[in-house]
Write a protein that holds these residues in place. Structure first.
Motif, PDB file in Angstrom:
ATOM      1  N   ILE A 158       0.831  -1.242  -0.030  1.00  0.00           N
ATOM      2  CA  ILE A 158       0.007   0.068  -0.280  1.00  0.00           C
ATOM      3  C   ILE A 158       0.795   1.193  -0.067  1.00  0.00           C
ATOM      4  CG2 ILE A 158      -1.647   1.424   1.311  1.00  0.00           C
ATOM      5  CD1 ILE A 158      -2.972  -1.276   2.366  1.00  0.00           C
ATOM      6  N   ILE A 159       1.935   1.311   1.019  1.00  0.00           N
ATOM      7  CA  ILE A 159       2.790   2.546   1.052  1.00  0.00           C
ATOM      8  C   ILE A 159       3.570   2.640  -0.321  1.00  0.00           C
ATOM      9  CG2 ILE A 159       4.820   3.527   2.195  1.00  0.00           C
ATOM     10  CD1 ILE A 159       3.715   2.041   4.673  1.00  0.00           C
ATOM     11  N   SER A 160       4.123   1.507  -0.843  1.00  0.00           N
ATOM     12  CA  SER A 160       4.808   1.566  -2.129  1.00  0.00           C
ATOM     13  C   SER A 160       3.788   2.244  -3.212  1.00  0.00           C
ATOM     14  CB  SER A 160       5.227   0.307  -2.495  1.00  0.00           C
ATOM     15  OG  SER A 160       5.940   0.033  -3.743  1.00  0.00           O
ATOM     16  N   SER A 161       2.773   1.718  -3.214  1.00  0.00           N
ATOM     17  CA  SER A 161       1.471   2.328  -4.461  1.00  0.00           C
ATOM     18  C   SER A 161       1.498   3.699  -4.178  1.00  0.00           C
ATOM     19  CB  SER A 161       0.421   1.343  -4.322  1.00  0.00           C
ATOM     20  OG  SER A 161       0.630   0.182  -4.659  1.00  0.00           O
ATOM     21  N   LEU A 162       1.044   4.088  -2.827  1.00  0.00           N
ATOM     22  CA  LEU A 162       0.804   5.624  -2.899  1.00  0.00           C
ATOM     23  C   LEU A 162       2.026   6.297  -3.024  1.00  0.00           C
ATOM     24  CD1 LEU A 162      -1.078   5.231   0.638  1.00  0.00           C
ATOM     25  CD2 LEU A 162      -2.133   5.555  -1.466  1.00  0.00           C
ATOM     26  N   LEU A 163       3.283   6.058  -2.843  1.00  0.00           N
ATOM     27  CA  LEU A 163       4.613   6.823  -2.928  1.00  0.00           C
ATOM     28  C   LEU A 163       4.647   6.911  -4.470  1.00  0.00           C
ATOM     29  CD1 LEU A 163       6.978   5.323  -0.298  1.00  0.00           C
ATOM     30  CD2 LEU A 163       6.067   7.629  -0.562  1.00  0.00           C
ATOM     31  N   GLN A 164       4.047   5.768  -5.312  1.00  0.00           N
ATOM     32  CA  GLN A 164       4.078   5.744  -6.924  1.00  0.00           C
ATOM     33  C   GLN A 164       2.879   6.652  -7.229  1.00  0.00           C
ATOM     34  OE1 GLN A 164       4.832   2.030  -8.541  1.00  0.00           O
ATOM     35  NE2 GLN A 164       5.942   1.315  -6.810  1.00  0.00           N
ATOM     36  N   LYS A 165       2.075   7.286  -6.350  1.00  0.00           N
ATOM     37  CA  LYS A 165       0.861   8.040  -6.787  1.00  0.00           C
ATOM     38  C   LYS A 165      -0.039   7.370  -7.676  1.00  0.00           C
ATOM     39  CE  LYS A 165       3.547  12.285  -6.659  1.00  0.00           C
ATOM     40  NZ  LYS A 165       4.145  13.421  -7.303  1.00  0.00           N
ATOM     41  N   THR A 166      -0.178   6.103  -7.635  1.00  0.00           N
ATOM     42  CA  THR A 166      -1.231   5.025  -8.338  1.00  0.00           C
ATOM     43  C   THR A 166      -2.486   4.984  -7.651  1.00  0.00           C
ATOM     44  OG1 THR A 166      -0.299   3.178  -7.463  1.00  0.00           O
ATOM     45  CG2 THR A 166       0.899   3.969  -9.257  1.00  0.00           C
ATOM     46  N   GLU A 182       0.583  11.824   3.826  1.00  0.00           N
ATOM     47  CA  GLU A 182      -0.328  12.292   4.840  1.00  0.00           C
ATOM     48  C   GLU A 182      -0.765  11.051   5.529  1.00  0.00           C
ATOM     49  OE1 GLU A 182      -0.931  15.120   6.239  1.00  0.00           O
ATOM     50  OE2 GLU A 182      -0.236  16.662   4.452  1.00  0.00           O
ATOM     51  N   MET A 183      -0.956  11.191   6.827  1.00  0.00           N
ATOM     52  CA  MET A 183      -1.480   9.718   7.765  1.00  0.00           C
ATOM     53  C   MET A 183      -2.090  10.672   8.711  1.00  0.00           C
ATOM     54  SD  MET A 183       1.425   6.996   9.445  1.00  0.00           S
ATOM     55  CE  MET A 183       2.293   8.354  10.492  1.00  0.00           C
ATOM     56  N   ARG A 184      -3.289   9.818   9.026  1.00  0.00           N
ATOM     57  CA  ARG A 184      -4.403  10.096  10.087  1.00  0.00           C
ATOM     58  C   ARG A 184      -4.627   8.532  10.720  1.00  0.00           C
ATOM     59  NH1 ARG A 184      -2.986  14.288   8.333  1.00  0.00           N
ATOM     60  NH2 ARG A 184      -4.304  15.930   7.322  1.00  0.00           N
ATOM     61  N   CYS A 185      -4.838   8.617  12.018  1.00  0.00           N
ATOM     62  CA  CYS A 185      -4.873   7.189  12.623  1.00  0.00           C
ATOM     63  C   CYS A 185      -6.564   7.206  12.590  1.00  0.00           C
ATOM     64  CB  CYS A 185      -4.710   7.409  14.011  1.00  0.00           C
ATOM     65  SG  CYS A 185      -4.782   5.919  15.076  1.00  0.00           S
ATOM     66  N   ARG A 302       0.603  13.480  -0.211  1.00  0.00           N
ATOM     67  CA  ARG A 302       0.267  14.873  -0.157  1.00  0.00           C
ATOM     68  C   ARG A 302       0.392  15.515  -1.638  1.00  0.00           C
ATOM     69  NH1 ARG A 302       4.389  14.921   3.564  1.00  0.00           N
ATOM     70  NH2 ARG A 302       2.927  15.112   5.427  1.00  0.00           N
ATOM     71  N   ASP A 303       1.370  15.242  -2.435  1.00  0.00           N
ATOM     72  CA  ASP A 303       1.477  15.960  -3.670  1.00  0.00           C
ATOM     73  C   ASP A 303       0.907  15.400  -5.020  1.00  0.00           C
ATOM     74  OD1 ASP A 303       3.259  17.905  -2.416  1.00  0.00           O
ATOM     75  OD2 ASP A 303       4.945  16.438  -2.580  1.00  0.00           O
ATOM     76  N   ARG A 304       0.181  14.162  -4.798  1.00  0.00           N
ATOM     77  CA  ARG A 304      -0.548  13.470  -5.674  1.00  0.00           C
ATOM     78  C   ARG A 304      -1.804  14.575  -6.365  1.00  0.00           C
ATOM     79  NH1 ARG A 304      -5.414  10.496  -6.670  1.00  0.00           N
ATOM     80  NH2 ARG A 304      -5.082   8.986  -8.310  1.00  0.00           N
ATOM     81  N   LYS A 305      -1.789  14.765  -7.669  1.00  0.00           N
ATOM     82  CA  LYS A 305      -2.962  15.582  -8.203  1.00  0.00           C
ATOM     83  C   LYS A 305      -4.188  14.956  -8.036  1.00  0.00           C
ATOM     84  CE  LYS A 305      -4.201  18.174 -12.490  1.00  0.00           C
ATOM     85  NZ  LYS A 305      -4.064  18.397 -13.844  1.00  0.00           N
ATOM     86  N   MET A 306      -4.982  15.501  -7.074  1.00  0.00           N
ATOM     87  CA  MET A 306      -6.483  14.889  -7.031  1.00  0.00           C
ATOM     88  C   MET A 306      -7.722  15.654  -7.835  1.00  0.00           C
ATOM     89  SD  MET A 306      -5.867  12.751  -4.262  1.00  0.00           S
ATOM     90  CE  MET A 306      -4.748  12.560  -2.977  1.00  0.00           C
ATOM     91  N   ASN A 307      -8.338  14.421  -8.121  1.00  0.00           N
ATOM     92  CA  ASN A 307      -9.696  15.139  -8.948  1.00  0.00           C
ATOM     93  C   ASN A 307     -10.827  15.447  -7.762  1.00  0.00           C
ATOM     94  OD1 ASN A 307     -10.616  12.547  -8.224  1.00  0.00           O
ATOM     95  ND2 ASN A 307     -10.216  11.582 -10.258  1.00  0.00           N
ATOM     96  N   ALA A 308     -11.921  15.835  -8.297  1.00  0.00           N
ATOM     97  CA  ALA A 308     -12.826  16.300  -7.643  1.00  0.00           C
ATOM     98  C   ALA A 308     -13.504  15.042  -6.700  1.00  0.00           C
ATOM     99  CB  ALA A 308     -14.273  16.669  -8.317  1.00  0.00           C
ATOM    100  N   ALA A 309     -13.355  13.839  -7.336  1.00  0.00           N
ATOM    101  CA  ALA A 309     -13.997  12.657  -6.586  1.00  0.00           C
ATOM    102  C   ALA A 309     -12.897  12.197  -5.383  1.00  0.00           C
ATOM    103  CB  ALA A 309     -14.083  11.380  -7.474  1.00  0.00           C
ATOM    104  N   ASP A 310     -11.578  12.143  -5.663  1.00  0.00           N
ATOM    105  CA  ASP A 310     -10.416  12.015  -4.669  1.00  0.00           C
ATOM    106  C   ASP A 310     -10.603  13.004  -3.465  1.00  0.00           C
ATOM    107  OD1 ASP A 310      -9.004  10.238  -6.265  1.00  0.00           O
ATOM    108  OD2 ASP A 310      -7.994  11.641  -7.299  1.00  0.00           O
ATOM    109  N   HIS A 311     -10.901  14.210  -3.797  1.00  0.00           N
ATOM    110  CA  HIS A 311     -11.062  15.481  -2.582  1.00  0.00           C
ATOM    111  C   HIS A 311     -12.460  15.034  -1.823  1.00  0.00           C
ATOM    112  CE1 HIS A 311      -7.809  18.166  -3.474  1.00  0.00           C
ATOM    113  NE2 HIS A 311      -8.228  18.222  -4.672  1.00  0.00           N
TER     114      HIS A 311
END
Length: 332
Positions: A158-166, A182-185, A302-311
């Motif tokens: 999961i962490i690897s995929s997120l770091l690759q912004k996928t 970004e990390m929230r418990c 935190r730097d991945r380009k988010m679309n409206a659905a992501d937000h």
């Protein structure tokens, strides 16, 4: 009452009068918002990082809230703290108010039905939380045109995929914070040791830790040193366990199955095996207080380009987490 919302605590006490007067006459959303984050993070420094302010600013906000209510809300002991009874009540009331206002904003926003797109969510196996289930139902009602794809994988993947912004976000274990994530418990799971119905220790009471030291173990593949559940390995080493690991799996359900089958004793989250205990499939072993808390985090780049659905998804998740305490998310 405030805006029609009931004050459920402080019945018949001066404490209720104090908080009611504050909420009605001098409501400071910034103080309440800061206090909610402090309680959710259980740390002034982590609250400051999440709010993007300094730790002294968070401490000052807490002090102002305590002075206004004339109540100590948190007992501090070095880097750790424990909420007082008043602190717990204020947190419940503030969570209710914030949650209702957040739901009101969503319900009044006609644009939610116009938002479309796809979300890719990565998650570890067996996220068991009634709050999470209700969140997904509410999110679908509010955003019917957003498609959701959920993939189950190991925390490291999961962490690897997120770091690759996928992916949009992930729900997984993360022992070491990553600068780019970004990390929230989201959940705090208490792990304990169990054996299954087919194990020789099943049903035995008055056991001590010494009775377990020679037992073979069923483990998660992620409890190796340096991985997300490595504290479980450290615990075994520190206590002097001499049994060997006879079975392992990355899946919680498979580890649970192997423990039930009698391969060995093993560690599982307490809240997930409540029914197994009630049905006498599993047996709780020492220590009585359990081993450790393991946090499941909501993670995103935190730097991945988010679309409206992501937000929409991340904003909704954060509102849900502000509305419910960690205990409530586990169904306690």
């Amino acid at each position: 009452m405030i805006a029609g919302l009931p004050l459920k605590a402080f019945e018949g006490s001066r404490m209720r009068t104090d908080i009611a007067r504050f909420l009605n006459d001098r409501l400071d959303w910034n103080l309440l918002r800061t206090y909610l984050v402090i309680m959710q993070e259980r740390s002034l420094s982590r609250a400051a990082a999440r709010l993007h302010v300094t730790q002294p600013a968070v401490s000052q906000a807490l002090r102002r809230l305590e002075e206004t209510l004339e109540r100590r809300l948190i007992e501090r002991r070095g880097p750790y703290f424990a909420p007082t009874q008043a602190g717990e009540e204020v947190y419940r009331i503030a969570s209710d108010i914030y949650g209702n206002i957040s739901r009101l904003e969503t319900e009044l926003d006609d644009r939610t039905e116009d938002i479309s797109g796809s979300i890719r969510l990565l998650t570890i196996s067996r996220i068991e939380s009634p709050v999470y289930d209700e969140f997904l139902a509410e999110f679908h009602r509010a955003y019917p045109r957003i498609d959701l794809q959920i993939e189950v994988m190991r925390s490291s993947d999961i962490i690897s995929s997120l770091l690759q912004k996928t992916a949009t976000a992930g729900l997984g274990l993360c022992r070491t914070p990553h600068e780019k994530l970004e990390m929230r418990c989201f959940l705090r799971q208490r792990y304990a040791i169990f054996c299954g119905r087919h194990h020789r220790l099943f049903g035995k009471s008055s056991l001590t830790m010494d009775d377990l030291l020679a037992e073979n173990f069923v483990s998660f593949t992620s409890d190796q040193i340096g991985d997300s559940l490595s504290p479980l390995t450290v615990f075994r080493d520190q206590k002097g366990f001499t049994g060997r690991i006879v079975a392992s799996s990355p899946s919680l359900d498979e580890v649970r199955r192997l423990i039930f089958a009698g391969y060995g004793v093993g560690c599982l989250p307490e809240h997930i095996v409540r029914d197994d205990i009630a049905q006498q499939r599993l047996w709780r072993l020492p220590p009585e207080e359990g081993l450790m808390d393991v946090d499941v985090h909501l993670l995103w780049h935190r730097d991945r380009k988010m679309n409206a659905a992501d937000h929409a998804f991340l904003d909704s998740m954060e509102r849900c987490m502000r509305r419910y305490s960690l205990a409530e998310r586990l169904g306690k």
